[in-house]
Scaffold this active site. Structure first.
Site, mmCIF file in Angstrom:
data_model
loop_
_atom_site.group_PDB
_atom_site.id
_atom_site.type_symbol
_atom_site.label_atom_id
_atom_site.label_comp_id
_atom_site.label_asym_id
_atom_site.label_seq_id
_atom_site.Cartn_x
_atom_site.Cartn_y
_atom_site.Cartn_z
ATOM 1 N N HIS A 136 10.374 -2.215 4.742
ATOM 2 C CA HIS A 136 10.026 -2.207 3.316
ATOM 3 C C HIS A 136 9.202 -0.956 3.042
ATOM 4 O O HIS A 136 7.997 -1.001 2.917
ATOM 5 C CB HIS A 136 9.214 -3.466 3.003
ATOM 6 N N ILE B 123 3.598 -11.351 2.430
ATOM 7 C CA ILE B 123 3.948 -10.354 1.408
ATOM 8 C C ILE B 123 3.056 -9.118 1.540
ATOM 9 O O ILE B 123 3.378 -8.030 1.068
ATOM 10 C CB ILE B 123 3.811 -10.951 -0.020
ATOM 11 N N ASN C 271 1.277 -5.790 2.410
ATOM 12 C CA ASN C 271 1.814 -4.522 2.923
ATOM 13 C C ASN C 271 0.855 -3.828 3.868
ATOM 14 O O ASN C 271 -0.357 -4.087 3.806
ATOM 15 C CB ASN C 271 2.109 -3.590 1.737
ATOM 16 N N GLN D 87 -3.041 -10.967 -8.048
ATOM 17 C CA GLN D 87 -1.936 -10.873 -9.009
ATOM 18 C C GLN D 87 -0.698 -11.634 -8.529
ATOM 19 O O GLN D 87 -0.102 -12.396 -9.283
ATOM 20 C CB GLN D 87 -1.565 -9.393 -9.219
ATOM 21 N N ILE D 88 -0.313 -11.394 -7.273
ATOM 22 C CA ILE D 88 0.884 -12.089 -6.775
ATOM 23 C C ILE D 88 0.563 -13.565 -6.541
ATOM 24 O O ILE D 88 1.346 -14.442 -6.906
ATOM 25 C CB ILE D 88 1.425 -11.447 -5.482
#
Ligand code: APR
Length: 320
Positions: free
Chosen positions: A176, A119, A121, A13-14
């Site tokens: 984050h 990006i 996680n 998706q990203i």
């Protein structure tokens, strides 16, 4: 002069959104890498076919072969699994750590001079592991989180004040995760710090506290709505902002997960701090002074990140 080359490791998706944005902004030619056969090829072709209507010049390629990222100027890493409802970012650690190992090795072999933006996680631990596995210089490996968290904070603040998002600046520090530190003191509307806006009667402390909490929960709010995955439009836009700062030597002041060694009193770890991004990668870490209360929140966040890094070392002994 040849166009810059942008390698996207992970075409989910990203990754797909990153490819579309990079092409539309003509940041360079794009290579989408993924282990899922057909996904990067399909997305690359689909986006390339939007070129005639949009009018961009960029070549797009999908691949399962790391050799195709050779000489990339920027690598943006989203390979791994995203959250499902009820999961925290930390729940992804074991699976995504293994992914970082293969990605780190692939980048080290084929694109050792790239500026790498992670990006995947849990971000702060994964970017640390990626830097360790790849062996690239720490100033060329960073994590995207602060730009996204600050964008969420800015969006909520602009709704509260009824002003343009362009006139709202905001900083989010720390890891984050649930312990991130949205800085009220360093966030402004057209340069007016938020505490002054409380004094002026434009908002209340309670309302700002609620916005700070909504920012901390910003990722979970999207996961709860989507149910099948996590946010991708804003994360991709945030990483593109960082990539553009590097490729165009913009010297942007952006919060991101950067390697702090002596900065903020830390000894060799990644956490979200304000940085300057230009052609040298992370060119500077802006060591802002924190109040006692902010320092305590930052310390809590740092401890949470350290716990995840220790967990990584427990899983993969080559990291210890
Ligand atoms: N190498 C390359 N790609 C991989 C690997 C690997 N070892 N393992 C998984 N992938 C790919 C998957 O095939 C998938 O296409 O990574 C892609 C991840 O895409 P999505 O599942 O759509 O996840 P996305 O929403 O893009 O999020 C990616 O970013 O924000 C974080 O928490 C999020 O960790 C997640 C990551």
């Amino acid at each position: 002069m040849a166009r810059p080359k942008i390698a996207l490791i992970g075409a989910g998706q990203i990754g797909g959104t990153l490819a579309h944005l990079a092409a539309m902004k003509e940041l360079g030619d794009v290579v989408l890498f993924d282990i899922a056969e057909g996904t990067p090829e399909g997305k690359a072709l689909d986006i390339a076919e939007s070129g005639p209507s949009e009018g961009f010049d960029a070549a797009l390629k999908g691949t399962q072969d790391y050799a195709d990222i050779a000489g990339a100027d920027v690598c943006i890493v989203t390979a791994g699994v995203p959250r499902k409802p009820g999961m925290s970012r930390d729940d992804l650690l074991g699976i995504n750590l293994k992914v970082m190992k293969s990605v780190g090795e692939g980048i080290a072999e084929h694109a050792p001079n790239a500026f790498v933006i992670c990006i995947t996680n849990p971000l702060d631990a994964m970017v640390w592991a990626l830097q360790q596995f790849s062996g690239l210089p720490a100033n060329k490996v960073c994590g995207m989180a602060g730009v996204l968290d600050s964008a969420r904070f800015r969006h909520f603040l602009s709704l509260e004040f009824g002003v343009s998002m362009k006139d709202v600046t905001a900083f989010v520090l720390g890891g984050h995760g649930d312990t991130m530190v949205p800085s009220v003191r360093y966030s402004t509307v057209a340069g007016i710090p938020l505490p002054d806006l409380i004094d002026m009667g434009w908002t209340t402390k309670d309302k700002l506290d609620a916005i700070v909490q909504r920012t901390r929960d910003g990722g979970a709010e999207i996961v709860g709505l989507l149910k099948t995955g996590s946010a991708f439009y804003a994360p991709a836009t945030s990483a593109i902002e960082m990539a553009e700062a590097y490729l165009k030597d913009q010297k942007r002041v952006l919060p991101c997960a950067a390697y702090c060694d002596g900065d903020f009193g830390l000894n060799g770890m990644y956490v979200g701090v304000p940085t300057v991004i230009g052609a040298g990668g992370i060119e500077k870490i802006v060591n802002i002074k924190l109040t006692k209360e902010e320092q305590e929140m930052f310390d809590t966040s740092v401890k949470a990140v350290q716990g995840l890094v220790e967990a990584c070392k427990g899983i993969d002994s080559s990291l210890a």
